[in-house]
Enzyme design. Structure first.
Site, PDB file in Angstrom:
ATOM      1  N   LYS A 117       0.863  -1.171   0.000  1.00 12.16           N
ATOM      2  CA  LYS A 117       0.000   0.000   0.000  1.00 12.16           C
ATOM      3  C   LYS A 117       0.908   1.232   0.000  1.00 12.16           C
ATOM      4  CE  LYS A 117      -4.078   1.928   2.218  1.00 12.16           C
ATOM      5  NZ  LYS A 117      -3.652   3.311   2.312  1.00 12.16           N
ATOM      6  N   CYS A 434      34.512  10.763  34.635  1.00 15.69           N
ATOM      7  CA  CYS A 434      33.127  11.208  34.444  1.00 15.69           C
ATOM      8  C   CYS A 434      32.200  10.000  34.614  1.00 15.69           C
ATOM      9  CB  CYS A 434      32.939  11.819  33.054  1.00 15.69           C
ATOM     10  SG  CYS A 434      31.201  12.154  32.690  1.00 15.69           S
TER      11      CYS A 434
HETATM   12  S1  IVH Z   1      -6.575  -0.317  -4.689  1.00 17.07           S
HETATM   13  C1  IVH Z   1     -11.132   0.189  -4.996  1.00 17.07           C
HETATM   14  N1  IVH Z   1      -3.996  -0.678  -4.338  1.00 17.07           N
HETATM   15  O1  IVH Z   1      -5.049   3.380  -0.680  1.00 17.07           O
HETATM   16  C2  IVH Z   1      -9.757  -0.097  -4.639  1.00 17.07           C
HETATM   17  N2  IVH Z   1      -4.996   1.255  -3.399  1.00 17.07           N
HETATM   18  O2  IVH Z   1      -8.112   3.449   0.724  1.00 17.07           O
HETATM   19  C3  IVH Z   1      -8.885   1.055  -4.873  1.00 17.07           C
HETATM   20  N3  IVH Z   1      -3.428   2.746  -2.237  1.00 17.07           N
HETATM   21  O3  IVH Z   1      -6.178   6.270  -1.508  1.00 17.07           O
HETATM   22  C4  IVH Z   1      -7.593   1.030  -4.218  1.00 17.07           C
HETATM   23  N4  IVH Z   1      -1.624   1.544  -2.604  1.00 17.07           N
HETATM   24  O4  IVH Z   1      -4.699   5.433  -3.407  1.00 17.07           O
HETATM   25  C5  IVH Z   1      -5.054   0.113  -4.089  1.00 17.07           C
HETATM   26  N5  IVH Z   1      -1.729  -1.103  -4.120  1.00 17.07           N
HETATM   27  C6  IVH Z   1      -2.779  -0.317  -3.893  1.00 17.07           C
HETATM   28  C7  IVH Z   1      -2.666   0.884  -3.168  1.00 17.07           C
HETATM   29  C8  IVH Z   1      -3.812   1.656  -2.927  1.00 17.07           C
HETATM   30  C9  IVH Z   1      -2.114   2.649  -2.057  1.00 17.07           C
HETATM   31  C10 IVH Z   1      -4.270   3.849  -1.722  1.00 17.07           C
HETATM   32  C11 IVH Z   1      -5.262   4.410  -2.689  1.00 17.07           C
HETATM   33  C12 IVH Z   1      -6.388   4.925  -1.811  1.00 17.07           C
HETATM   34  C13 IVH Z   1      -6.226   4.137  -0.554  1.00 17.07           C
HETATM   35  C14 IVH Z   1      -7.394   3.187  -0.408  1.00 17.07           C
END
Ligand code: IVH
Length: 679
Positions: A117, A434
């Site tokens: 993520k 010290c």
């Molecule tokens: S999928 C409907 N994959 O996480 C599914 N999101 O709450 C859409 N994010 O702001 C998201 N890495 O920008 C997906 N590998 C990843 C991700 C990712 C970061 C962020 C995304 C969104 C938040 C989701």
């Protein structure tokens, strides 16, 4: 003469192809100079024939005239958010929900795609007939801001799709700033007296929201694609999310390859743990793992809630930054007498632990960050790194205390502090008496990476010092004289005393490198200690070392060599070593150098090695008198490249450094050396 329109279009295709090779595939095939020449030629052509300028020209990647505001745009398909899960139990609950939703047997194994993520700013890119038409921030999920001009400056965003010239597609992903770029940016800002960014996420998000896209270009942002939104007019659309990612990759997007197709939730949990462990070594920030049902048919069947899809979940990692109050700024006297400021904090949960103290490094940094007692501050703990105070949050602080002053005298022994020429650190010169230095030296000596004496931690050391059982390093090996006193202490008893004395006895035969490290010589960390042990083989030889021979050891610079020499020249230190030896310390010699086969050579190993591990290969080179480096330079004498070697290989080719394969390298070795590797 080529007609200018054809030349411009050839140049554009050429530049985009090599842009992709460089930034997305990490595999440049031409020199920077050649790229720059072609780029300048295109700039020239576009200047001479303005009608040849196109909105998707690579010349747009450096930014364009500032905008007055960002127009807004409705996403063709909303940008949803994800449900969160914290840890294995909640992932299992998600897996159960998925199976119930699909009316599957509870024992069935779902195929998931687990990805990192990214901790950045989400972005939606619309391509029409293969050309980038629009870049939009997430906004409220339905409508976002149009930041197309800024997106074009991001080198990992293709201006045209590589394989597709029809249809409409929204490509979804995240804008991040690589940690290396972030460090550099903050250094530059500091040098200019500007406020630094708290983290790469803020720097990336701020960069993407600049009205002047030339400023966005300076931020050197990276886009990772992780999915799609609206799609129309693509024939033979895939059946799984993994295939969508492959399609995006083929079309020129950067898809992070540390992802895993998992069968069943247990494999997802294992992946999550691996990523958490690797988190701090990744080149960009992440805040969890996103788990997605791989089959698009199953995704459809599961559908959405108002919040987000039922087929995906975000397993969040503990935040690496948190806000708290700086209660006071204390001081700590280290083993070499350096006096450092320490932040005493209102306890805060960050990076998975509760933190109540954090380092402020030195007084210059306290001034530079302008942190004052009572301030609200950002505290950071990334991986195993010691917690640190990033800086104050000025808006939240109402009345600020006066700027803290650096101490002029040692807080432990009141000796006036000195500052060595060219150093930022203030030091207590009273090495001998010290109490704070003695305590720090004892703590360091007994610590896990040094002599590793279990049962002799910070608390015990403080107590035994107070009681007079410990006075200096050798006194550790005379603790047995206080056996009955120890046995009578609170929470000690016979059993613990016996364990402690056994642990002390066992430490006498620790490897030489640990012993050298444990001595607490300024600038000698465990790596240098290892080099020293390997070079000298015994403590008796090491204690006679001289600066000129020390600085001949690869990786030991002149400052360190002089530091070691002057430490060894101090009679008291020599006396201490004699004392330790008399008390029975018999460090195990490290095997000396095997041969001088690689003397004067610097090797770089890159890509995947099949027969040796990288560590083994590097150790082998060092053992045989050579140097193993992490990056290619003009000093590199040989690059050993395995499959998947990327930029280092290209650099070697560019610099004309000889390159060989692992097989070639092994074959070139004399038989006895090769045999020593196979042992
Ligand atoms: S999928 C409907 N994959 O996480 C599914 N999101 O709450 C859409 N994010 O702001 C998201 N890495 O920008 C997906 N590998 C990843 C991700 C990712 C970061 C962020 C995304 C969104 C938040 C989701």
């Amino acid at each position: 003469m080529k007609n200018p329109a054809d030349e411009a279009s050839e140049l554009r295709a050429f530049l985009e192809e090599h842009n992709r090779n460089y930034y997305v595939l990490d595999n440049p095939t031409i020199s920077d100079t050649e790229y720059d020449e072609k780029f300048l030629r295109l700039v020239e052509l576009e200047r001479e024939f303005p009608e040849l300028r196109t909105p998707l020209s690579p010349t747009q990647r450096v930014g364009a005239e500032p905008l007055k505001e960002f127009p807004s745009h409705q996403h063709l398909q909303p940008m949803l958010s994800l449900d969160n899960a914290f840890g294995a139990e909640e992932l299992i609950a998600f897996d159960e929900r998925v199976k119930r939703g699909l009316q599957l047997d509870p024992e069935a194994a779902i195929t998931y795609l687990a990805e990192v993520k990214f901790d950045g700013l989400s972005l939606s890119l619309t391509y029409e007939n293969g050309a980038l038409a629009l870049a939009t921030t997430r906004g409220d999920g339905t409508q976002g801001e149009v930041v197309t001009q800024n997106a074009k400056t991001v080198r990992t965003i293709p201006l045209r799709l590589a394989e597709t010239e029809t249809g409409v597609i929204e490509v979804r992903g995240e804008i991040v700033m690589q940690k290396e770029v972030f460090e550099q940016l903050n250094q530059t800002r500091l040098a200019r007296g500007e406020q630094v960014f708290a983290n790469p996420r803020n720097a990336a998000a701020g960069g993407m929201r600049q009205l002047d896209s030339r400023l966005t270009a300076e931020r050197k942002l990276t886009f990772f694609a992780y999915g799609v939104g609206f799609v129309e007019g693509f024939s033979g659309w895939p059946n799984t999310h993994s295939e969508i990612l492959s399609l995006l990759k083929r079309n020129g997007f950067l898809v992070y390859d540390r992802l895993r197709r998992c069968h069943g939730i247990q494999e997802v949990i294992a992946f999550t743990e691996e990523i958490l462990a690797a988190r701090s070594s990744l080149p960009f920030g992440i805040d969890g793992v996103v788990v997605k049902v791989d089959s698009l048919a199953q995704q459809d069947e599961l559908g959405l809630t108002s919040r987000g899809p039922r087929w995906a979940v975000a397993n969040k990692f503990p935040a690496e930054q948190a806000f708290t109050t700086l209660v006071s700024i204390g001081t700590q006297v280290g083993r070499t007498g350096v006096v450092t400021p320490v932040a005493e904090l209102e306890p805060v949960f960050v990076g998975g632990v509760t933190v109540s103290r954090a380092t402020l490094h030195n007084w210059e940094e306290v001034a530079r960050k302008d942190v004052r007692p009572g301030d609200r501050v950002i505290v950071q703990r990334a991986g195993d790194v010691i917690p640190e105070v990033v800086g104050p949050v000025i808006e939240e602080t109402k009345v600020r205390a006066a700027k803290p002053q650096a101490p002029t005298h040692c807080p432990a022994c009141n000796t006036p502090l000195i500052q060595q020429l060219g150093m930022v650190a203030w030091r207590c010169p009273n090495r001998r008496t010290c109490p704070a230095q003695i305590e720090s030296r004892l703590i360091h000596f007994a610590s896990r990476l040094a002599m590793d004496i279990e049962g002799l931690g910070e608390k015990q050391i403080a107590r035994y010092l107070e009681l007079g059982y410990l006075t200096d390093l050798p006194s550790i090996y005379r603790l047995a004289d206080f056996r009955s006193e120890l046995e009578n202490l609170d929470r000690m008893g016979e059993r613990s005393t016996e364990n402690l004395l056994t642990a002390i006895e066992a430490s006498k035969t620790r490897p030489l490198e640990r012993m050298i490290f444990a001595l607490g010589i300024p600038l000698v960390g465990s790596r240098t200690a290892k080099d020293l042990a390997r070079t000298y083989g015994t403590l008796q030889k090491f204690r006679q070392a001289h600066a000129n021979e020390l600085s001949a050891i690869p990786d030991i610079g002149e400052t360190t060599a002089l530091g070691i020499e002057s430490w060894l020249a101090d009679e008291e230190n020599q006396e201490m070593i004699s004392c330790l030896l008399t008390l029975g310390l018999a460090p195990q010699g490290t095997q000396g150098r095997t041969s001088d086969y690689f003397a004067g050579q610097t090797l770089v190993f890159t890509g995947k090695l099949e027969q040796l591990s990288r560590e083994q290969a590097e150790e082998f080179v060092i053992q045989n008198g050579g140097k193993a480096a992490g990056s290619v330079s003009k000093n590199t004498t040989l690059v050993v490249a395995g499959p998947g070697a990327g930029s280092k290989l290209a650099k070697a080719e560019q610099l004309g450094v000889p390159v060989t394969t692992e097989e070639g390298f092994l074959a070139s070795l004399p038989d006895e050396l090769r045999a020593s590797l196979e042992e």
